[in-house]
Design a protein around this motif. Structure first.
Motif, PDB file in Angstrom:
ATOM      1  N   SER A 110       1.401  -1.107   0.036  1.00 30.19           N
ATOM      2  CA  SER A 110      -0.343   0.160   0.183  1.00 30.19           C
ATOM      3  C   SER A 110       1.305   1.349   0.287  1.00 30.19           C
ATOM      4  N   THR A 111       1.801   1.011   0.756  1.00 29.14           N
ATOM      5  CA  THR A 111       2.362   2.926   1.135  1.00 29.14           C
ATOM      6  C   THR A 111       3.962   2.325   0.138  1.00 29.14           C
ATOM      7  N   ILE A 112       4.453   1.673   0.083  1.00 29.18           N
ATOM      8  CA  ILE A 112       5.389   1.945  -0.318  1.00 29.18           C
ATOM      9  C   ILE A 112       5.350   1.298  -2.231  1.00 29.18           C
ATOM     10  N   GLU A 113       4.508   0.997  -2.575  1.00 31.04           N
ATOM     11  CA  GLU A 113       4.191   0.324  -3.888  1.00 31.04           C
ATOM     12  C   GLU A 113       3.314   1.081  -4.415  1.00 31.04           C
ATOM     13  N   GLY A 114       2.213   1.607  -3.665  1.00 36.85           N
ATOM     14  CA  GLY A 114       1.476   2.870  -4.075  1.00 36.85           C
ATOM     15  C   GLY A 114       0.467   2.030  -4.559  1.00 36.85           C
TER      16      GLY A 114
END
Length: 274
Positions: A110-114
């Motif tokens: 979710s956060t790093i890979e979007g």
């Protein structure tokens, strides 16, 4: 067995997304070698059985879903399966045993890979609502798990202060901000950090990578997060490369996630385990 044409077609489709799979796998395992091995195993599995790469999905989503099939089948690494000489990985893996299952995967996706929650759900084989819940649990569990000392190597004042604010609000102590290689080495010698956040290009045209290497030569294993506008240049798999990488422009959630992940792989005894 897929035909030669099918293999070439898959290679073309996957090629652009491979650096980001490496980034994810490295952050998930805390190791370039282990992460790259999982990424390579995924590619081999796809070439042997193309059906696990679901072409109805967007290529990036399909690739990460295939990775998770391999990851789930092989079983996430444990301290018993990792190289016993790798103290950084083993110590972190022992600590991760207390976390809710699948939370780190959901957080990184979710956060790093979007990926949005719907895409995370497709990758992990769960509902979007469950993916959202896992992300929330991960943030809560990881941020209260460890605190430590963080050095920032960044020549742009606004970015440096923004990172300073985000990391300090997480409960970590900032040892200082360095704008050049020499300043970073001097700062590291004065107060050994538990984690380094480093830009690649510094104020005097020196290299953040060289600065980090100088510091690691003094102290040995310290987790490092590199911040760069060109992450694909550090995700080739051809040489020693970072396990943790944030692309510019970054979001607050990406910084918080990367810092939490990297702290799990810290090897220093000064970390406070809450």
């Amino acid at each position: 067995m897929p035909s030669r044409a099918e293999q070439v077609d898959l290679s073309d489709i996957i090629g652009d997304e491979l650096p980001y799979l490496r980034r994810y796998a490295r952050a998930l395992t805390g190791s370039q070698t282990t992460g790259d091995n999982y990424a390579a195993a995924t590619l081999e599995a796809i070439l042997q059985e193309p059906a696990i790469f679901e072409r109805a999905l967007a290529p990036r989503t399909a690739l990460f879903r295939a990775f998770h099939m391999i990851w789930s089948t092989a079983g996430a690494p444990t301290a018993d399966t990792e190289d016993p000489l790798s103290r950084m990985e083993s110590r972190a893996l022992d600590h991760m045993a207390g976390l809710t299952n699948n939370t780190r995967e959901a957080l990184l996706l979710s956060t790093i890979e979007g990926f949005d929650h719907q895409e995370v759900g497709r990758i992990m084989g769960i509902e979007a609502e469950d993916a959202a819940s896992l992300v929330d649990i991960a943030i809560s569990e990881m941020e209260r798990s460890m605190t430590g000392k963080v050095m920032i190597i960044e020549d742009e004042a606004i970015i440096a202060m923004d990172i300073h604010s985000i990391v300090s609000e997480m409960g970590h102590k900032i040892t200082g901000i360095a704008r050049t290689r020499d300043a970073a080495v001097e700062l590291g010698a004065k107060d050994r950090p538990d984690l380094i956040l480093a830009d690649i290009q510094l104020a005097d045209n020196s290299s953040g990578i060289d600065a980090v290497n100088d510091i690691l030569a003094q102290f040995g294993d310290i987790p490092v997060i590199f911040v760069t506008a060109f992450p694909e240049r550090l995700l080739t798999g051809d040489k020693p490369e970072p396990a943790f990488l944030i692309a510019k422009p970054y979001s607050e959630e990406q910084v918080r996630s990367a810092v939490s992940q990297a702290m799990f792989f810290a090897s220093t005894e000064s970390l406070k385990v809450n």
